[in-house]
Design a protein around this motif. Structure first.
Motif, PDB file in Angstrom:
ATOM      1  N   VAL A 154      -6.528   1.728   2.900  1.00 10.50           N
ATOM      2  CA  VAL A 154      -5.104   1.960   3.162  1.00 10.50           C
ATOM      3  C   VAL A 154      -4.394   2.677   2.020  1.00 10.50           C
ATOM      4  O   VAL A 154      -3.261   3.126   2.180  1.00 10.50           O
ATOM      5  N   ARG A 202     -10.271  -1.566   6.269  1.00 13.88           N
ATOM      6  CA  ARG A 202      -9.867  -0.164   6.317  1.00 13.88           C
ATOM      7  C   ARG A 202      -9.284   0.275   4.968  1.00 13.88           C
ATOM      8  O   ARG A 202      -8.590  -0.508   4.301  1.00 13.88           O
ATOM      9  N   ALA A 229      -9.574   7.234   1.996  1.00 11.05           N
ATOM     10  CA  ALA A 229      -8.134   7.006   2.130  1.00 11.05           C
ATOM     11  C   ALA A 229      -7.352   8.312   2.018  1.00 11.05           C
ATOM     12  O   ALA A 229      -6.429   8.577   2.802  1.00 11.05           O
ATOM     13  N   SER A 256       0.802  -1.214   0.000  1.00 15.32           N
ATOM     14  CA  SER A 256       0.000   0.000   0.000  1.00 15.32           C
ATOM     15  C   SER A 256       0.839   1.271   0.000  1.00 15.32           C
ATOM     16  O   SER A 256       0.382   2.317  -0.442  1.00 15.32           O
TER      17      SER A 256
END
Length: 253
Positions: free
Chosen positions: A114, A112, A217, A2
């Motif tokens: 990222v 979540r 994000a 990521s």
């Protein structure tokens, strides 16, 4: 994965934007999906390009994309890491000639967001995550970091949907304490807060995960938050709910 991904996602978003932009204000046919929301050839072409690029670069990471989900449905289960794609968020704005439509790719890990990238084709702006920061560039230009601003007491700006009624606006004003409001479509609302041009985006209405993941994000990387109205963590990967979201509030500093 990521940490370096945001810039790669930005490149893909900009490539899709270049494909989509000539179709803006071109009088293209607007179709209705099963839920009566609009879809155009721009949505379909943009999604095909994005999915092809992601599949080639990250073959082991599943992609959940809006138009595919609309036509074929969403999976009943999803692993801990996957992409969420909305090729044209703000299709209604796109159709009426408004510039506030976006191309969106977000990476989810364990519920979540990222990494992510959001491109606004009409204004040639791209926001993306990089090494824990939020970056912005004009397509083809150098990127610079952006960040949220402190809450400006007495001058806090809320970004709201064009269709929001006055009664709802008044209720949200009391609840969240903002002073000014600006109607705006699409995930660009997250990005305007991320770059310090606005302060809050309260969404007490329906959205899908692909509508918000990339902007979420970017905003978090810029120092902002996206939570439930009660202040709890906003999760992704809600396969059993068809990837539908509950209410949320996106805030700057």
């Amino acid at each position: 994965m990521s940490n370096e991904l945001g810039a790669a996602l930005a490149d893909i978003c900009e490539e899709a934007a270049a494909l989509i932009l000539p179709l803006w204000k071109s009088g293209l046919t607007v179709f209705s999906k099963a839920d009566e929301s609009p879809v155009t050839e721009a949505d379909r072409q943009g999604e095909a390009l994005i999915v092809a690029r992601l599949t080639a670069l990250y073959p082991d990471t599943p992609v959940i994309s809006e138009e595919d989900a609309s036509e074929f449905g969403t999976p009943d289960a999803i692993g801990p890491r996957f992409f969420l794609v909305d090729p044209v968020d703000g299709t209604k704005a796109f159709v009426r000639g408004d510039p506030n439509f976006t191309v969106n790719i977000g990476l989810i890990e364990h519920g979540r967001p990222v990494a992510g990238a959001v491109c606004a084709p009409a204004t040639n702006e791209t926001w993306f995550t990089a090494d824990g920061k939020a970056m912005k560039r004009q397509a083809g230009g150098a990127a610079r970091p952006v960040s949220v601003r402190p809450w400006p007491t007495g001058a806090a700006v809320a970004l709201v949907s064009h269709t929001m009624g006055e009664e709802t606006v008044a209720r949200l004003t009391r609840q969240y304490g903002f002073d000014l409001r600006e109607p705006m479509d699409s995930s660009i609302k997250f990005c305007r807060i991320a770059e310090g041009a606005a302060d809050i985006y309260p969404r007490h209405g329906p959205t899908m995960e692909w509508d918000v993941a990339a902007g979420h994000a970017v905003l978090e990387a810029a120092g902002g938050t996206v939570t439930t109205p009660e202040g709890e963590t906003f999760h992704y990967g809600k396969a059993l709910e068809g990837f539908r979201n509950g209410w949320f509030v996106a805030k700057g500093g």
